[in-house]
Scaffold this motif. Structure first.
Motif, PDB file in Angstrom:
ATOM      1  N   LEU A 178      -3.874  -8.443  10.929  1.00  0.00           N
ATOM      2  CA  LEU A 178      -2.588  -7.851  10.573  1.00  0.00           C
ATOM      3  C   LEU A 178      -2.261  -6.734  11.552  1.00  0.00           C
ATOM      4  O   LEU A 178      -3.124  -5.907  11.871  1.00  0.00           O
ATOM      5  N   PHE A 179      -1.007  -6.718  12.011  1.00  0.00           N
ATOM      6  CA  PHE A 179      -0.536  -5.706  12.951  1.00  0.00           C
ATOM      7  C   PHE A 179       0.525  -4.851  12.263  1.00  0.00           C
ATOM      8  O   PHE A 179       1.581  -5.355  11.892  1.00  0.00           O
ATOM      9  N   PHE A 180       0.210  -3.583  12.063  1.00  0.00           N
ATOM     10  CA  PHE A 180       1.136  -2.657  11.408  1.00  0.00           C
ATOM     11  C   PHE A 180       1.804  -1.760  12.444  1.00  0.00           C
ATOM     12  O   PHE A 180       1.222  -1.412  13.460  1.00  0.00           O
ATOM     13  N   LEU A 181       3.048  -1.369  12.137  1.00  0.00           N
ATOM     14  CA  LEU A 181       3.804  -0.420  12.958  1.00  0.00           C
ATOM     15  C   LEU A 181       4.166  -0.995  14.324  1.00  0.00           C
ATOM     16  O   LEU A 181       4.113  -0.318  15.347  1.00  0.00           O
ATOM     17  N   GLY A 182       4.539  -2.272  14.310  1.00  0.00           N
ATOM     18  CA  GLY A 182       5.160  -2.859  15.484  1.00  0.00           C
ATOM     19  C   GLY A 182       6.665  -2.687  15.395  1.00  0.00           C
ATOM     20  O   GLY A 182       7.177  -1.914  14.573  1.00  0.00           O
ATOM     21  N   THR A 183       7.387  -3.419  16.227  1.00  0.00           N
ATOM     22  CA  THR A 183       8.853  -3.333  16.235  1.00  0.00           C
ATOM     23  C   THR A 183       9.412  -3.618  14.847  1.00  0.00           C
ATOM     24  O   THR A 183      10.213  -2.840  14.312  1.00  0.00           O
ATOM     25  N   GLY A 184       8.972  -4.734  14.240  1.00  0.00           N
ATOM     26  CA  GLY A 184       9.437  -5.097  12.909  1.00  0.00           C
ATOM     27  C   GLY A 184       8.896  -4.195  11.813  1.00  0.00           C
ATOM     28  O   GLY A 184       9.413  -4.198  10.691  1.00  0.00           O
ATOM     29  N   GLY A 185       7.873  -3.405  12.123  1.00  0.00           N
ATOM     30  CA  GLY A 185       7.342  -2.434  11.175  1.00  0.00           C
ATOM     31  C   GLY A 185       8.100  -1.124  11.193  1.00  0.00           C
ATOM     32  O   GLY A 185       7.736  -0.177  10.479  1.00  0.00           O
ATOM     33  N   GLU A 186       9.157  -1.059  12.014  1.00  0.00           N
ATOM     34  CA  GLU A 186      10.098   0.074  12.057  1.00  0.00           C
ATOM     35  C   GLU A 186       9.459   1.380  12.544  1.00  0.00           C
ATOM     36  O   GLU A 186       9.902   2.469  12.185  1.00  0.00           O
ATOM     37  N   PHE A 187       8.444   1.274  13.403  1.00  0.00           N
ATOM     38  CA  PHE A 187       7.788   2.497  13.893  1.00  0.00           C
ATOM     39  C   PHE A 187       8.758   3.421  14.608  1.00  0.00           C
ATOM     40  O   PHE A 187       8.620   4.647  14.549  1.00  0.00           O
ATOM     41  N   SER A 188       9.756   2.846  15.287  1.00  0.00           N
ATOM     42  CA  SER A 188      10.653   3.674  16.111  1.00  0.00           C
ATOM     43  C   SER A 188      11.600   4.523  15.271  1.00  0.00           C
ATOM     44  O   SER A 188      12.231   5.445  15.785  1.00  0.00           O
ATOM     45  N   GLN A 189      11.695   4.232  13.982  1.00  0.00           N
ATOM     46  CA  GLN A 189      12.534   5.036  13.086  1.00  0.00           C
ATOM     47  C   GLN A 189      11.715   6.027  12.262  1.00  0.00           C
ATOM     48  O   GLN A 189      12.236   6.645  11.345  1.00  0.00           O
ATOM     49  N   MET A 190      10.419   6.144  12.571  1.00  0.00           N
ATOM     50  CA  MET A 190       9.538   6.998  11.763  1.00  0.00           C
ATOM     51  C   MET A 190       9.093   8.243  12.521  1.00  0.00           C
ATOM     52  O   MET A 190       9.019   8.248  13.750  1.00  0.00           O
ATOM     53  N   THR A 191       8.737   9.269  11.755  1.00  0.00           N
ATOM     54  CA  THR A 191       8.089  10.452  12.327  1.00  0.00           C
ATOM     55  C   THR A 191       6.617  10.119  12.581  1.00  0.00           C
ATOM     56  O   THR A 191       6.076   9.136  12.049  1.00  0.00           O
ATOM     57  N   GLU A 192       5.947  10.978  13.336  1.00  0.00           N
ATOM     58  CA  GLU A 192       4.516  10.779  13.587  1.00  0.00           C
ATOM     59  C   GLU A 192       3.739  10.825  12.267  1.00  0.00           C
ATOM     60  O   GLU A 192       2.830  10.020  12.047  1.00  0.00           O
ATOM     61  N   ALA A 193       4.112  11.741  11.377  1.00  0.00           N
ATOM     62  CA  ALA A 193       3.420  11.855  10.091  1.00  0.00           C
ATOM     63  C   ALA A 193       3.598  10.588   9.248  1.00  0.00           C
ATOM     64  O   ALA A 193       2.652  10.123   8.596  1.00  0.00           O
ATOM     65  N   GLU A 194       4.805  10.022   9.267  1.00  0.00           N
ATOM     66  CA  GLU A 194       5.059   8.791   8.504  1.00  0.00           C
ATOM     67  C   GLU A 194       4.242   7.634   9.070  1.00  0.00           C
ATOM     68  O   GLU A 194       3.700   6.810   8.313  1.00  0.00           O
ATOM     69  N   ARG A 195       4.127   7.574  10.381  1.00  0.00           N
ATOM     70  CA  ARG A 195       3.346   6.500  11.000  1.00  0.00           C
ATOM     71  C   ARG A 195       1.875   6.628  10.618  1.00  0.00           C
ATOM     72  O   ARG A 195       1.201   5.625  10.324  1.00  0.00           O
ATOM     73  N   LYS A 196       1.368   7.844  10.618  1.00  0.00           N
ATOM     74  CA  LYS A 196      -0.034   8.052  10.236  1.00  0.00           C
ATOM     75  C   LYS A 196      -0.260   7.695   8.762  1.00  0.00           C
ATOM     76  O   LYS A 196      -1.320   7.151   8.402  1.00  0.00           O
ATOM     77  N   GLU A 197       0.736   7.953   7.926  1.00  0.00           N
ATOM     78  CA  GLU A 197       0.629   7.591   6.509  1.00  0.00           C
ATOM     79  C   GLU A 197       0.493   6.083   6.346  1.00  0.00           C
ATOM     80  O   GLU A 197      -0.348   5.587   5.580  1.00  0.00           O
ATOM     81  N   VAL A 198       1.317   5.332   7.073  1.00  0.00           N
ATOM     82  CA  VAL A 198       1.251   3.865   7.002  1.00  0.00           C
ATOM     83  C   VAL A 198      -0.097   3.370   7.521  1.00  0.00           C
ATOM     84  O   VAL A 198      -0.742   2.502   6.912  1.00  0.00           O
ATOM     85  N   ALA A 199      -0.540   3.924   8.648  1.00  0.00           N
ATOM     86  CA  ALA A 199      -1.816   3.496   9.240  1.00  0.00           C
ATOM     87  C   ALA A 199      -2.970   3.751   8.275  1.00  0.00           C
ATOM     88  O   ALA A 199      -3.860   2.896   8.102  1.00  0.00           O
ATOM     89  N   SER A 200      -2.972   4.908   7.649  1.00  0.00           N
ATOM     90  CA  SER A 200      -4.040   5.252   6.699  1.00  0.00           C
ATOM     91  C   SER A 200      -4.041   4.306   5.509  1.00  0.00           C
ATOM     92  O   SER A 200      -5.088   3.774   5.101  1.00  0.00           O
ATOM     93  N   PHE A 201      -2.844   4.091   4.944  1.00  0.00           N
ATOM     94  CA  PHE A 201      -2.751   3.215   3.771  1.00  0.00           C
ATOM     95  C   PHE A 201      -3.172   1.789   4.130  1.00  0.00           C
ATOM     96  O   PHE A 201      -3.953   1.155   3.394  1.00  0.00           O
ATOM     97  N   ALA A 202      -2.661   1.282   5.245  1.00  0.00           N
ATOM     98  CA  ALA A 202      -2.907  -0.116   5.610  1.00  0.00           C
ATOM     99  C   ALA A 202      -4.394  -0.391   5.821  1.00  0.00           C
ATOM    100  O   ALA A 202      -4.940  -1.375   5.294  1.00  0.00           O
ATOM    101  N   THR A 203      -5.062   0.464   6.579  1.00  0.00           N
ATOM    102  CA  THR A 203      -6.482   0.222   6.851  1.00  0.00           C
ATOM    103  C   THR A 203      -7.307   0.326   5.566  1.00  0.00           C
ATOM    104  O   THR A 203      -8.213  -0.474   5.333  1.00  0.00           O
TER     105      THR A 203
END
Length: 301
Positions: free
Chosen positions: A43-68
């Motif tokens: 599974l690949f999280f926070l790619g183009t379709g994962g909307e990473f470009s519309q997120m803050t760094e903190a939001e991206r880290k939240e998704v990464a933490s939850f996903a793993t």
């Protein structure tokens, strides 16, 4: 090279939000379970379709933490850590390692077209800062700059922790050259198609699989095609490929196309929120009907 196994079908997972634009953990969990049960290879999280470009760094880290944490080792997890800002890429990639992701996927910086020296230095800085497997992410339509096979070969020679590439290019010749020049010298280097309809030709040229959007809403298509090809059943592989060819038509319905993917997921029965982060917006009813029509042509409804 670091030990890795990035091949097969690895969906670029849509990030699910509530109506306030916050991570919807229950919704994300449903999507993750659905994809793992379908038989994906990662599974690949926070790619183009994962909307990473519309997120803050903190939001991206939240998704990464939850996903793993939620995947919990059931399949390999890749985290998108690309940015226009090298320091942010280093921070996000270090975080991906901290949360025990299996690898990071790094799109090249966008906005500025970089000299080759600056582009090389960007990736070198990240590769030297983190000993986690790194996959490059080539999407020149969005970044404005191509990662050429010659450039990638130089990077891989210098940094063995760069172990693969997601080739989101609509050119079989580019994928072929990447396989010959980079994978030819480094057999464990993974070359993965970024567009749905390039899966079969990527495999036939000696590539390794796909990280493409339709795996969110029709994972069985790509999984069955991959298995058919690997077992030598070319008739089945070609039959699925002809149906897969319809799907990229839907990505032209809206830009960003993230709302298209979420509507396709809902139309195929996944009960998840269709909220998308601005500047993306919900699809009109007319466009939802167009998505439905394309799914019908592909035999998915």
């Amino acid at each position: 090279m670091l030990k890795h196994n990035f091949r097969g079908i690895i969906p670029p997972v849509s990030t699910i939000f509530n109506d306030q634009g916050e991570l919807d953990q229950a919704g994300m969990g449903k999507v993750i379970d659905f994809l793992i049960e379908a038989g994906v290879d990662g599974l690949f999280f926070l790619g183009t379709g994962g909307e990473f470009s519309q997120m803050t760094e903190a939001e991206r880290k939240e998704v990464a933490s939850f996903a793993t944490e939620y995947v919990a080792g059931r399949v390999p997890v890749l985290i998108g850590t690309g940015s226009a800002n090298t320091r942010e890429v280093v921070s996000l990639t270090q975080h991906a390692k901290e949360v025990k992701a299996d690898g990071a996927v790094i799109i090249n910086p966008y906005y500025w077209p970089l000299t080759e020296e600056n582009l090389f230095k960007h990736y070198a800085t990240v590769a030297e800062a983190v000993d986690i497997p790194i996959l490059l992410y080539n999407f020149p339509t969005l970044t404005g700059q191509d990662l050429s096979p010659d450039f990638v070969a130089k990077l891989v020679k210098a940094y063995p922790n760069i172990v693969g590439i997601k080739e989101t290019v609509d050119t079989a010749g580019h994928i072929r050259e990447m396989i010959i020049k980079v994978k030819g010298e480094n057999p464990n280097f993974s070359v993965l198609a970024g567009f749905d309809d390039h899966l079969l030709n990527t495999l036939s040229l000696g590539g390794d699989g796909a990280i493409s959007a339709s795996a969110n809403y029709a994972p069985e298509f790509q999984i069955e095609l991959y298995k058919a090809y690997m077992s030598g059943d070319m008739k089945t592989a070609l039959d699925i490929q002809r149906r897969l060819a319809y799907l990229p038509l839907m990505y032209k319905l809206d830009s960003p196309f993230v709302s298209v993917i979420k509507e396709a997921m809902r139309l195929r029965g996944q009960q998840v929120s269709n909220y998308v982060l601005p500047p993306a917006n919900l699809l009109s009813e007319a466009k939802i009907q167009e998505v439905k029509a394309i799914l019908e042509k592909a035999g998915l409804m």
